[in-house]
Write an enzyme that holds these catalytic residues in place. Structure first.
Site, mmCIF file in Angstrom:
data_model
loop_
_atom_site.group_PDB
_atom_site.id
_atom_site.type_symbol
_atom_site.label_atom_id
_atom_site.label_comp_id
_atom_site.label_asym_id
_atom_site.label_seq_id
_atom_site.Cartn_x
_atom_site.Cartn_y
_atom_site.Cartn_z
ATOM 1 N N HIS A 156 6.721 -2.792 -2.120
ATOM 2 C CA HIS A 156 5.468 -2.693 -3.020
ATOM 3 C C HIS A 156 4.349 -3.741 -2.435
ATOM 4 C CE1 HIS A 156 2.482 -1.476 -5.683
ATOM 5 N NE2 HIS A 156 3.146 -0.322 -6.100
ATOM 6 N N GLU A 177 10.943 9.259 -4.580
ATOM 7 C CA GLU A 177 10.641 8.712 -5.849
ATOM 8 C C GLU A 177 10.279 9.343 -6.820
ATOM 9 O OE1 GLU A 177 7.655 5.278 -5.317
ATOM 10 O OE2 GLU A 177 8.338 4.842 -3.580
ATOM 11 N N GLU A 215 15.595 -1.516 -6.012
ATOM 12 C CA GLU A 215 14.414 -1.958 -5.224
ATOM 13 C C GLU A 215 13.611 -3.050 -6.015
ATOM 14 O OE1 GLU A 215 12.010 1.048 -3.552
ATOM 15 O OE2 GLU A 215 10.369 -0.142 -3.167
ATOM 16 N N ARG A 242 -0.917 14.100 -7.609
ATOM 17 C CA ARG A 242 -2.080 13.729 -6.978
ATOM 18 C C ARG A 242 -2.199 13.591 -5.418
ATOM 19 N NH1 ARG A 242 -2.498 7.563 -9.023
ATOM 20 N NH2 ARG A 242 -2.190 8.389 -10.917
ATOM 21 N N HIS A 284 0.282 8.499 1.151
ATOM 22 C CA HIS A 284 -1.095 8.333 1.402
ATOM 23 C C HIS A 284 -1.905 9.295 2.513
ATOM 24 C CE1 HIS A 284 -1.467 5.859 -2.093
ATOM 25 N NE2 HIS A 284 -0.862 5.143 -1.527
ATOM 26 N N ARG A 339 4.709 12.782 -7.943
ATOM 27 C CA ARG A 339 4.205 12.052 -9.320
ATOM 28 C C ARG A 339 3.841 13.459 -10.249
ATOM 29 N NH1 ARG A 339 1.829 6.753 -9.106
ATOM 30 N NH2 ARG A 339 1.293 7.097 -11.040
ATOM 31 N N HIS A 361 6.450 9.862 -3.082
ATOM 32 C CA HIS A 361 6.528 9.654 -4.519
ATOM 33 C C HIS A 361 6.001 11.280 -5.136
ATOM 34 C CE1 HIS A 361 5.441 7.002 -8.540
ATOM 35 N NE2 HIS A 361 6.015 8.408 -8.980
ATOM 36 N N THR A 366 2.095 2.591 -8.711
ATOM 37 C CA THR A 366 3.184 2.167 -9.531
ATOM 38 C C THR A 366 2.859 0.410 -10.046
ATOM 39 O OG1 THR A 366 4.607 3.370 -8.522
ATOM 40 C CG2 THR A 366 5.597 1.963 -10.029
ATOM 41 N N ASN A 394 6.476 4.879 3.213
ATOM 42 C CA ASN A 394 6.149 6.025 2.442
ATOM 43 C C ASN A 394 4.813 6.554 2.794
ATOM 44 O OD1 ASN A 394 4.589 6.757 0.222
ATOM 45 N ND2 ASN A 394 5.680 5.652 -1.277
HETATM 46 N N1 PXP Z 1 8.453 1.082 -3.362
HETATM 47 C C1 PXP Z 1 8.022 1.769 -4.765
HETATM 48 C C2 PXP Z 1 9.066 2.021 -5.825
HETATM 49 C C3 PXP Z 1 6.723 2.226 -4.694
HETATM 50 O O1 PXP Z 1 6.258 2.813 -5.939
HETATM 51 C C4 PXP Z 1 5.814 1.968 -3.947
HETATM 52 C C5 PXP Z 1 4.280 2.800 -3.798
HETATM 53 O O2 PXP Z 1 4.341 4.183 -3.858
HETATM 54 C C6 PXP Z 1 6.246 1.341 -2.635
HETATM 55 C C7 PXP Z 1 7.688 0.955 -2.637
HETATM 56 C C8 PXP Z 1 5.467 1.276 -1.189
HETATM 57 O O3 PXP Z 1 4.094 0.283 -1.868
HETATM 58 P P1 PXP Z 1 2.761 0.042 -1.035
HETATM 59 O O4 PXP Z 1 2.090 1.478 -0.757
HETATM 60 O O5 PXP Z 1 2.280 -0.995 -1.814
HETATM 61 O O6 PXP Z 1 3.598 -0.192 0.506
#
Ligand code: PXP
Length: 241
Positions: free
Chosen positions: A189, A69, A150, A48, A9, A44, A42, A100, A6
């Site tokens: 997550h 996402e 997931e 953001r 960031h 949003r 994601h 999330t 992901n």
């Molecule tokens: N899976 C989902 C559904 C999420 O919303 C997120 C965060 O955006 C992640 C995985 C990744 O989480 P993390 O950034 O804590 O690794």
């Protein structure tokens, strides 16, 4: 085991100054070079971090699994149907949250989520539901036609001491139940270099979706290496413990 990276960031850093650096497409290139099997963003509702242009460009560029996402809103469903990611993961979304916070409340939003799945399926895009490690959510996900789930690992990631073992068991039970229901099963997550191996060792998992810890390490060692190091942990522990 599939590693979906992901890169939200990377866009968070860009948005801090509102300019063009760092470019998420560049991040996707380096993540793929490091062994990522998928790229996740994601989009949003408040935009953001990831922007609409990022989703369009990444769709063109990413040759591994491109996972979008999103919340199950009409706007997002329209975007998904136009962009056609390889996978849509439906997540709950609250404006004030930092990230999330929990899985989908499938029971109270059953009809809305089912409607979203049908519309996304009509564009031939598979749908995954981000759910808490609870049997009822797994059963409902199957009932309303999700292709995958997931399982939320955030509670496991945050837990300390004996609670951690209990949270791991909840994840393990949810994974087993989802596999028995015939679903493809992912988890994600809050996973990082220290806590990921006990999740990666669960039998039958298709993949893990990881963001913050990889991008954080990338600040010091570079993204390609940060992804490679995570991939090595998954390869070493996947299904073996
Ligand atoms: N899976 C989902 C559904 C999420 O919303 C997120 C965060 O955006 C992640 C995985 C990744 O989480 P993390 O950034 O804590 O690794």
């Amino acid at each position: 085991m599939l590693l979906g990276v992901n890169i939200d960031h990377v866009a968070t850093i860009r948005q801090a100054r509102g300019g063009v650096d760092p470019e998420p497409v560049m991040a996707a290139t380096l993540a793929i070079l490091g062994g990522a099997d998928g790229i996740t963003v994601h989009l949003r509702e408040d935009r953001r971090h990831i922007q609409d242009r990022d989703v369009r460009l990444l769709r063109e560029f990413v040759s591994v699994e491109f996972n979008l996402e999103m919340a199950a809103t009409p706007e997002m469903i329209g975007i998904a149907r136009r962009i056609k990611p390889d996978l849509v993961t439906l997540v709950p979304e609250k404006r004030q949250e930092l990230t999330t916070e929990g899985g989908l409340d499938v029971r109270s939003q059953k009809r809305a989520i089912q409607g979203a799945i049908e519309k996304i399926h009509a564009a031939r895009i598979p749908v995954s539901l981000f759910i808490n490690p609870e049997g009822e959510s797994v059963d409902l996900a199957r009932e309303i036609g999700a292709d995958m789930v997931e399982i939320h690992t955030g509670m496991y990631a945050d837990a300390r001491g004996r609670t951690k073992d209990r949270e791991l068991s909840r994840v393990a039970e949810a994974v087993r139940r989802a596999l028995d229901a015939g679903l493809l099963v992912n988890a994600g997550h809050g996973l990082n270099y220290q806590n990921v191996s006990r999740i990666a060792a669960l039998e039958g998992l298709r993949g893990l979706y990881i963001g913050h810890s990889i991008v954080s390490r990338a600040v010091f060692v570079g993204l390609e290496r940060a992804v490679r190091e995570m991939k090595e942990i998954l390869t070493d522990t996947g299904g073996r413990i």
